[in-house]
Every structure is written in structure tokens, then in C-alpha cells.
Design a protein around this motif. Sequence first.
Motif, PDB file in Angstrom:
ATOM      1  N   SER A   1       0.921   9.967   2.790  1.00  0.00           N
ATOM      2  CA  SER A   1       0.108   8.964   2.091  1.00  0.00           C
ATOM      3  C   SER A   1      -1.194   8.711   2.837  1.00  0.00           C
ATOM      4  CB  SER A   1       0.881   7.649   1.963  1.00  0.00           C
ATOM      5  OG  SER A   1       2.019   7.817   1.169  1.00  0.00           O
TER       6      SER A   1
ATOM      7  N   ILE B   1      -1.426   0.942   4.677  1.00  0.00           N
ATOM      8  CA  ILE B   1      -0.903   2.178   4.080  1.00  0.00           C
ATOM      9  C   ILE B   1       0.378   2.619   4.777  1.00  0.00           C
ATOM     10  CG2 ILE B   1      -1.373   4.629   3.635  1.00  0.00           C
ATOM     11  CD1 ILE B   1      -2.945   2.633   1.863  1.00  0.00           C
TER      12      ILE B   1
ATOM     13  N   GLY C   1      -3.777  -1.649  -0.147  1.00  0.00           N
ATOM     14  CA  GLY C   1      -4.436  -0.529   0.499  1.00  0.00           C
ATOM     15  C   GLY C   1      -5.475   0.133  -0.381  1.00  0.00           C
TER      16      GLY C   1
ATOM     17  N   SER D   1       3.962   2.270   3.021  1.00  0.00           N
ATOM     18  CA  SER D   1       4.622   3.546   2.746  1.00  0.00           C
ATOM     19  C   SER D   1       5.985   3.632   3.421  1.00  0.00           C
ATOM     20  CB  SER D   1       3.746   4.711   3.208  1.00  0.00           C
ATOM     21  OG  SER D   1       2.557   4.748   2.474  1.00  0.00           O
TER      22      SER D   1
ATOM     23  N   GLN E   1      -6.734  -0.874   6.795  1.00  0.00           N
ATOM     24  CA  GLN E   1      -6.185  -0.011   5.746  1.00  0.00           C
ATOM     25  C   GLN E   1      -5.127   0.924   6.312  1.00  0.00           C
ATOM     26  OE1 GLN E   1     -10.130   1.204   4.114  1.00  0.00           O
ATOM     27  NE2 GLN E   1      -8.920   1.325   2.247  1.00  0.00           N
TER      28      GLN E   1
ATOM     29  N   TRP F   1       0.206   4.456  -4.087  1.00  0.00           N
ATOM     30  CA  TRP F   1      -1.244   4.504  -4.211  1.00  0.00           C
ATOM     31  C   TRP F   1      -1.640   4.256  -5.654  1.00  0.00           C
ATOM     32  CZ3 TRP F   1      -4.847   9.225  -3.299  1.00  0.00           C
ATOM     33  CH2 TRP F   1      -6.118   8.765  -2.995  1.00  0.00           C
TER      34      TRP F   1
ATOM     35  N   GLY G   1       0.799  -1.221   0.000  1.00  0.00           N
ATOM     36  CA  GLY G   1       0.000   0.000   0.000  1.00  0.00           C
ATOM     37  C   GLY G   1       0.825   1.262   0.000  1.00  0.00           C
TER      38      GLY G   1
END
Length: 159
Positions: free
Chosen positions: A97, A117, A32, A121, A113, A26, A23
Motif C-alpha cells: 500500500s 497508511i 491517508g 493497512s 501520511q 485506498w 488509510g
Amino acid sequence: WRPPKGFRWLIALPAAFIGAVIGGVWAPGSLGYRMEPQQLYEFTASAALLFPVGAELLCRGVILGHLGSRLPIQKSGGPWWGSWPTLISSVLYAGASLVLLLAFSEGQLIWSQYFFIVAGSLTFGIASGIARERSESILSSVLFHWLCSALLLSGKFQF
């Protein structure tokens, strides 16, 4: 924008791809992104080219570059994971992000999520920062971001 120095910075590409799939990039192929309740917008080719350039210029260019002028960075032949500028710029990338995803999703995220993320990231940001420092060029991290976005958009890595 000078050419990357050597090729040893490519060792970080698998870690960048793992972070992207989790994730950290994007794009529709990342976990994600696919967990969202609905498609938020159409992901176009221009977005796939411009988002990575903007993110890398800000996080690995401006932030990491500024911190690298004040704190020690990785040198060729030194330890691979020992850079405060890379860690700090990666944390800021992960935060940005998450904020962007929150802004586009209108608060419809589930807790898993957040984890995907942030973890993706951070992983992608550290790998991209390593490439930036080892290659002595912002072009390497932009190439990482483009490659990861392209692989995710191609749909080859759907789980």
C-alpha cells in the motif's frame, strides 16, 4: 471462493472499517487519501471493485494461503490474534500500500501520511486475515474490502 463458514468472522468487520478509515483501503474517504496534495486520479466504480479483489487474492489468497499451509493458522474457537500467516501477509499488504501510494503521488507525501497508511493497512490487513482464516474462505476478505471501499466512497464518514 467457497461460501464463508459461519458468521463469527464478521466480528472483525469494525476493526477492518477502522483500518480502512485510517488509510488501509485506498479510497477517497480514507484519511491517508484525503491528505494528498491533489487528486491523483478518478476513482471509478470498476477500480472500487477490481482493486479489492486483486489485493485480497494476492495478500489473503496467495500469500496467506501459502503461509497457512506451512504455519499454524487460527481455528474456530482458538485465539483471535495468534496467527503468523495473518501478521506476515498484513505487513506485506501495508508495504505494498505504501509503495503504491508513493508511486502515484510522485514522492509528495508528508510523514503523517506514512504513519496513517501503514497503521491503517496493518489494522485492515489483520482484520481481513482474521476473517479469511475464521471463515475458511477468501470471499470474506473480499467482502470486507468491498464494504469498506463502498462506505468510504459513500462519503458518510468524512471527518
